[in-house]
Motif scaffolding. Structure first.
Motif, PDB file in Angstrom:
ATOM      1  N   SER A   1      98.608  53.013  66.967  1.00  0.00           N
ATOM      2  CA  SER A   1      97.529  53.156  66.220  1.00  0.00           C
ATOM      3  C   SER A   1      97.688  55.037  65.798  1.00  0.00           C
ATOM      4  O   SER A   1      98.403  55.679  65.558  1.00  0.00           O
ATOM      5  N   PHE A   2      96.717  54.863  64.335  1.00  0.00           N
ATOM      6  CA  PHE A   2      96.818  55.258  62.922  1.00  0.00           C
ATOM      7  C   PHE A   2      95.677  56.300  63.083  1.00  0.00           C
ATOM      8  O   PHE A   2      94.828  55.466  63.306  1.00  0.00           O
ATOM      9  N   VAL A   3      95.703  56.747  63.382  1.00  0.00           N
ATOM     10  CA  VAL A   3      94.541  57.638  63.315  1.00  0.00           C
ATOM     11  C   VAL A   3      93.822  58.097  61.535  1.00  0.00           C
ATOM     12  O   VAL A   3      94.561  57.851  60.810  1.00  0.00           O
ATOM     13  N   ILE A   4      92.711  57.385  61.668  1.00  0.00           N
ATOM     14  CA  ILE A   4      92.033  57.563  60.558  1.00  0.00           C
ATOM     15  C   ILE A   4      91.366  59.277  60.111  1.00  0.00           C
ATOM     16  O   ILE A   4      91.545  59.676  59.098  1.00  0.00           O
ATOM     17  N   GLN A   5      91.101  59.949  60.820  1.00  0.00           N
ATOM     18  CA  GLN A   5      90.190  61.397  60.573  1.00  0.00           C
ATOM     19  C   GLN A   5      90.087  62.672  62.671  1.00  0.00           C
ATOM     20  O   GLN A   5      89.961  61.344  63.018  1.00  0.00           O
ATOM     21  N   THR A   6      90.756  63.171  62.103  1.00  0.00           N
ATOM     22  CA  THR A   6      90.709  64.407  63.149  1.00  0.00           C
ATOM     23  C   THR A   6      89.499  64.684  63.543  1.00  0.00           C
ATOM     24  O   THR A   6      88.763  65.274  62.205  1.00  0.00           O
ATOM     25  N   ILE A   7      88.813  64.370  64.852  1.00  0.00           N
ATOM     26  CA  ILE A   7      87.840  65.452  64.901  1.00  0.00           C
ATOM     27  C   ILE A   7      88.002  66.182  65.212  1.00  0.00           C
ATOM     28  O   ILE A   7      86.826  67.462  65.166  1.00  0.00           O
TER      29      ILE A   7
ATOM     30  N   GLY B   1     102.833  67.323  52.874  1.00  0.00           N
ATOM     31  CA  GLY B   1     103.193  66.590  52.677  1.00  0.00           C
ATOM     32  C   GLY B   1     103.130  65.143  53.364  1.00  0.00           C
ATOM     33  O   GLY B   1     103.545  63.984  53.728  1.00  0.00           O
ATOM     34  N   LYS B   2     102.613  65.782  54.759  1.00  0.00           N
ATOM     35  CA  LYS B   2     102.462  65.178  55.711  1.00  0.00           C
ATOM     36  C   LYS B   2     101.316  64.320  56.681  1.00  0.00           C
ATOM     37  O   LYS B   2     100.183  64.855  56.874  1.00  0.00           O
ATOM     38  N   LYS B   3     100.656  63.561  55.829  1.00  0.00           N
ATOM     39  CA  LYS B   3      99.405  63.343  56.120  1.00  0.00           C
ATOM     40  C   LYS B   3      98.746  62.089  57.278  1.00  0.00           C
ATOM     41  O   LYS B   3      97.433  61.510  57.101  1.00  0.00           O
ATOM     42  N   LEU B   4     100.038  61.451  57.744  1.00  0.00           N
ATOM     43  CA  LEU B   4      99.648  60.263  58.646  1.00  0.00           C
ATOM     44  C   LEU B   4      99.850  60.705  60.039  1.00  0.00           C
ATOM     45  O   LEU B   4     101.499  61.013  60.226  1.00  0.00           O
ATOM     46  N   ILE B   5      98.675  60.880  61.573  1.00  0.00           N
ATOM     47  CA  ILE B   5      99.192  60.571  62.366  1.00  0.00           C
ATOM     48  C   ILE B   5      99.216  59.484  63.637  1.00  0.00           C
ATOM     49  O   ILE B   5      98.727  58.597  62.801  1.00  0.00           O
ATOM     50  N   VAL B   6     100.454  59.106  63.687  1.00  0.00           N
ATOM     51  CA  VAL B   6     100.754  58.188  64.326  1.00  0.00           C
ATOM     52  C   VAL B   6     100.582  58.200  66.006  1.00  0.00           C
ATOM     53  O   VAL B   6     101.359  59.321  66.671  1.00  0.00           O
TER      54      VAL B   6
END
Length: 153
Positions: free
Chosen positions: A139-145, A63-68
Motif C-alpha cells: 500500500s502506498f501512502v498518499i498523505q501522512t496525517i 528525495g525520499k518521497k514515497l512511503i510504502v
C-alpha cells in the motif's frame, strides 16, 4: 516496567519534543537545579528508558518521497524461515520498520524510497530474491496525517 516520577515524566516529554535542549533549559522547566536534572537524565539513560538521541530528517528534501507499507506472507511457518527473513530485512536500507505480526500476514514492513520506480527496483532486485516469500501486498501512502515517534507518558 520502570518506575518514574512526575519530574522524570516531564523531562522525558521535554526531551522527546527537543532532544537538543540543554540541562539548564530542562532544569528551568522542571524547577530543579542542574545537578539533579543531569543525574536524572543519566539514570534514565542507564536504565534504558532513554535509548538514544537522533536528528529528525525531512525525507522529501532528501528525495525520499514515497512511503510504502508491505504485508508479507512466508511460504511456511518455520523458525528458520522467520530468522532468514528477519536477518535479510535488517540489512535493507529502504526498510524503516519491520514487525512480526499476528493475523493474516507474517510481517509488516514500512519502506521509504524515492518514488514508484525505486519501489519497483526494491521488489525486483532485493525482496523478490527471497524464495521464502509467498506473497507481498503493498500500500502506498498518499498523505501522512500524523507522524510522531513520541511515547505517550
Amino acid at each position: 516496567m520502570q518506575h518514574i516520577d512526575e519530574i522524570d515524566k516531564r523531562l522525558l516529554i521535554e526531551l522527546q519534543l527537543d532532544g537538543k535542549q540543554s540541562t539548564k533549559q530542562l532544569a528551568e522547566k522542571v524547577n530543579l537545579s542542574l545537578t539533579p536534572v543531569h543525574e536524572r537524565i543519566k539514570k534514565l539513560e542507564a536504565t534504558g528508558i532513554i535509548q538514544g538521541y537522533s536528528a529528525q530528517l525531512n525525507p522529501d528534501l532528501l528525495g525520499k518521497k514515497l512511503i510504502v507499507y508491505c504485508q508479507v506472507i512466508l511460504i511456511r511457518h518455520q523458525e528458520s524461515l522467520f530468522e532468514e527473513f528477519e536477518n535479510y530485512v535488517k540489512g535493507l536500507d529502504e526498510v524503516l520498520e519491520a514487525s512480526y505480526i499476528a493475523g493474516d500476514y507474517d510481517f509488516f514492513l514500512k519502506l521509504l524510497v524515492d518514488d514508484v520506480q525505486a519501489y519497483q527496483q526494491f521488489v525486483v532486485h532485493k525482496i523478490s530474491k527471497l524464495e521464502i516469500i509467498s506473497n507481498i501486498k503493498s500500500s502506498f501512502v498518499i498523505q501522512t496525517i500524523k507522524k510522531t515517534s513520541n511515547v505517550p507518558l
